[in-house]
Design a protein around this motif. Structure first.
Motif, mmCIF file in Angstrom:
data_model
loop_
_atom_site.group_PDB
_atom_site.id
_atom_site.type_symbol
_atom_site.label_atom_id
_atom_site.label_comp_id
_atom_site.label_asym_id
_atom_site.label_seq_id
_atom_site.Cartn_x
_atom_site.Cartn_y
_atom_site.Cartn_z
ATOM 1 N N GLY A 7 0.798 -1.218 0.000
ATOM 2 C CA GLY A 7 0.000 0.000 0.000
ATOM 3 C C GLY A 7 0.832 1.270 0.000
ATOM 4 O O GLY A 7 0.335 2.352 -0.229
ATOM 5 N N MET A 8 2.108 1.130 0.293
ATOM 6 C CA MET A 8 2.957 2.292 0.539
ATOM 7 C C MET A 8 3.856 2.643 -0.634
ATOM 8 O O MET A 8 4.242 3.778 -0.815
ATOM 9 N N HIS A 9 4.250 1.625 -1.407
ATOM 10 C CA HIS A 9 5.301 1.828 -2.408
ATOM 11 C C HIS A 9 4.860 1.465 -3.822
ATOM 12 O O HIS A 9 3.790 0.918 -4.026
ATOM 13 N N LYS A 10 5.759 1.738 -4.762
ATOM 14 C CA LYS A 10 5.467 1.468 -6.174
ATOM 15 C C LYS A 10 5.544 -0.008 -6.507
ATOM 16 O O LYS A 10 4.938 -0.480 -7.458
ATOM 17 N N GLY A 11 6.384 -0.726 -5.783
ATOM 18 C CA GLY A 11 6.541 -2.156 -6.029
ATOM 19 C C GLY A 11 7.074 -2.815 -4.780
ATOM 20 O O GLY A 11 7.231 -2.163 -3.749
ATOM 21 N N LEU A 12 7.317 -4.105 -4.862
ATOM 22 C CA LEU A 12 7.812 -4.819 -3.676
ATOM 23 C C LEU A 12 9.237 -5.313 -3.867
ATOM 24 O O LEU A 12 9.777 -6.030 -3.038
ATOM 25 N N LYS A 13 9.829 -4.948 -4.999
ATOM 26 C CA LYS A 13 11.182 -5.420 -5.282
ATOM 27 C C LYS A 13 12.110 -4.230 -5.478
ATOM 28 O O LYS A 13 11.843 -3.349 -6.301
ATOM 29 N N HIS A 14 13.186 -4.224 -4.725
ATOM 30 C CA HIS A 14 14.170 -3.153 -4.847
ATOM 31 C C HIS A 14 14.910 -3.287 -6.171
ATOM 32 O O HIS A 14 15.415 -4.356 -6.497
ATOM 33 N N THR A 15 14.964 -2.189 -6.937
ATOM 34 C CA THR A 15 15.648 -2.245 -8.227
ATOM 35 C C THR A 15 16.816 -1.259 -8.287
ATOM 36 O O THR A 15 17.473 -1.129 -9.302
ATOM 37 N N GLY A 16 17.032 -0.549 -7.194
ATOM 38 C CA GLY A 16 18.080 0.475 -7.189
ATOM 39 C C GLY A 16 19.458 -0.091 -6.891
ATOM 40 O O GLY A 16 19.700 -1.288 -7.010
#
Lengths: 372, 164
Positions: free
Chosen positions: B104-113
């Motif tokens: 609900g908080m972020h754009k996705g659930l996987k870190h891509t940075g």
């Protein structure tokens, strides 16, 4: 570097030049980082916090950019000194409330500052004048690359950098720009902008003042999400939006000049008059009138040097800066208002009257309505 | 209108934030507004406030309520109180419940940075081992023992490096 050096030399973000610096006052990049498997500062006992501080501090001070910088454990700073650092945007208000077990490290040029044991074990931020988010990111990233070989970061293959608050997890990145939008406020278009920016996952908030009130027409635009996008994607999106906001503000200024020049000149003239003659002025009124002066300077009604004078007053008229150098222990609000008026009057008296000719041609240019 | 945090005083600070078209409203009294740092926009996030107002309940949907982080002793009750986690290991301890919250908080659930360079080397090596193991199984199945021996040596070499 000592605390007095910081006081004597405001950071480069205030004095320096940067792209779009008439509308974008400053750009800030913040990373949140933590040590692996160690309690976050809010959950750690004091002894553990002190231990973590001891493990991080020397590495932070050894960052090349921190050469000849300023390091202070928070218990060594007075309440006034902490407040000065907050008003200079070098530490957060939350960090200023901390004591033993927390520290601050500031680079010599004050572009880079690190808060140890704020909400996270490490918060690093870079602050630059104008719209320079990518440049600020570079400064932060170099410091991060230096530290990642020396400090065991808490990093998760799926969730990225782990933070005390789940709102920061992932990149741990908060990118923000402080923007001055007086024409959008005057034209009553600001709510539209705030709403449409909010729709794309960014936030716009007033910099001073509580709640939705934005004193001094200064706003902060920042990203709200940190997980699921790369750092570059987050920054690119923010830069694009800020460029649009700049364009809207420029258009609003142009429209005001063309259609409501007299109103604009009236506002600027009144701000000049009140600031030049007030004997007591509250923070709220000062911020709002200084904003109008800044707009007047942007439009060329005041000489070039007015910009810096006004920007400095935004900072020096805040409570801790007023208290600084006063012998009396704690100024009352009334005494502060008097002191603030003295300070502003002295500066504004040196600025010549607004050069109305600068605006008139544009006002009459469209041939619709002549303002006289 | 009552303050959403203390439920006692009259609300005088009204916050509205629109994120991704979803409007969120919070009403606060002056005292709570100050306490929650609403006056400090540089350090304040609306999501933090919402965290303290029920969003933290979501973590309960997964796992047992008595769950305790083995590394730092943090519990779900502590999270509900503070809206902050205890340590980095809490992200594993409360993983199921947190997934809902993060969604609900972020754009996705996987870190891509970005990631620490030494870790990205390790992850690359671990991936390499995985693919070599697949090749090894294939080689054994096909009775291609010469290849199998070579693959086994290569895997051992990388695993040795990983342990160093």
């Amino acid at each position: 570097m000592t605390f007095d050096d910081i006081v004597a030399h405001p950071g480069q973000w205030l004095r320096g030049d940067g792209p779009h610096d008439k509308i974008v006052v400053s750009s800030r990049i913040r990373f949140a980082r933590n040590l692996k498997d160690r309690p976050f500062p809010g959950w750690a006992k004091k002894a553990e916090r002190l231990k973590i501080l001891g493990e991080i501090q020397d590495h932070v001070a050894a960052i090349p950019a921190m050469d000849d910088g300023y390091t202070a454990p928070l218990q060594d700073l007075t309440a006034l000194q902490k407040q000065i650092l907050v008003e200079r945007h070098l530490v957060s208000r939350e960090h200023a409330s901390k004591s033993a077990g927390s520290a601050v490290v500031i680079s010599h040029d004050q572009q880079l500052s690190m808060m140890i044991n704020e909400e996270d074990h490490l918060r690093m931020q870079s602050l630059l004048p104008g719209l320079q988010l990518r440049e600020a990111y570079k400064i932060n990233n170099e410091a991060d690359l230096f530290l990642e070989d020396r400090v065991p970061y808490a990093f998760h293959p799926d969730l990225g950098y782990l933070t005390a608050c789940p709102t920061n997890v992932g990149t741990g990145l908060r990118a923000s720009a402080m923007v001055h939008l007086p024409a959008l406020v005057l034209a009553e278009q600001i709510n539209q902008i705030v709403n449409s920016v909010g729709k794309i996952g960014l936030a716009v908030r007033g910099l001073y003042g509580e709640g939705t009130e934005a004193l001094g027409n200064l706003f902060q635009v920042s990203n709200q999400t940190t997980l699921g996008e790369t750092e570059e994607e987050i920054i690119d999106r923010l830069v694009k939006v800020i460029e649009q906001v700049i364009e809207h503000e420029q258009n609003a200024r142009q429209t005001l000049l063309e259609r409501r020049a007299n109103m604009l000149l009236d506002q600027i003239g009144r701000a000049y008059g009140v600031l030049g003659h007030a004997r007591a002025i509250a923070s709220k009124e000062a911020l709002n009138l200084l904003s109008v002066m800044k707009l007047g300077a942007d439009l060329g009604l005041f000489p070039e040097s007015t910009q810096l004078a006004v920007d400095e007053l935004f900072m020096t008229t805040q409570p801790a800066h007023l208290q600084l150098g006063e012998k009396k222990e704690k100024l009352s609000p009334e005494e502060r208002d008097t002191l603030r008026a003295d300070l502003v009057r002295a500066k504004v008296k040196k600025i010549p009257e607004p050069d109305i000719a600068k605006v008139k041609p544009a006002a009459n240019g469209n041939g619709k309505k002549k303002d006289k | 209108m009552r303050c959403d945090v203390c439920q006692k005083n009259d609300a005088t600070v009204y916050l509205t934030q629109i994120v991704e078209g979803k409007m969120q409203k919070v009403n606060l009294c002056e005292h709570c507004a100050k306490e929650k740092g609403v006056s400090d926009p540089t350090g304040f996030a609306m999501a933090d406030l919402l965290l303290g107002l029920g969003a933290t309940q979501q973590i309960e949907h997964g796992g047992q309520p008595a769950q305790k982080c083995p590394v730092c002793g943090f519990t779900q009750i502590d999270f509900k109180k503070t809206g902050r986690l205890g340590c980095s290991a809490c992200y594993d301890t409360f993983a199921d419940g947190l997934a809902n919250l993060l969604k609900g908080m972020h754009k996705g659930l996987k870190h891509t940075g970005k990631m620490p360079a030494h870790l990205s080397r390790r992850y690359a090596m671990a991936d390499r081992v995985k693919s070599l193991e697949t090749d090894l199984q294939k080689a054994v199945k096909n009775e291609n023992y010469e290849d199998a021996a070579r693959l086994r040596d290569e895997i051992q070499k990388i695993e040795h490096e990983l342990q160093a």
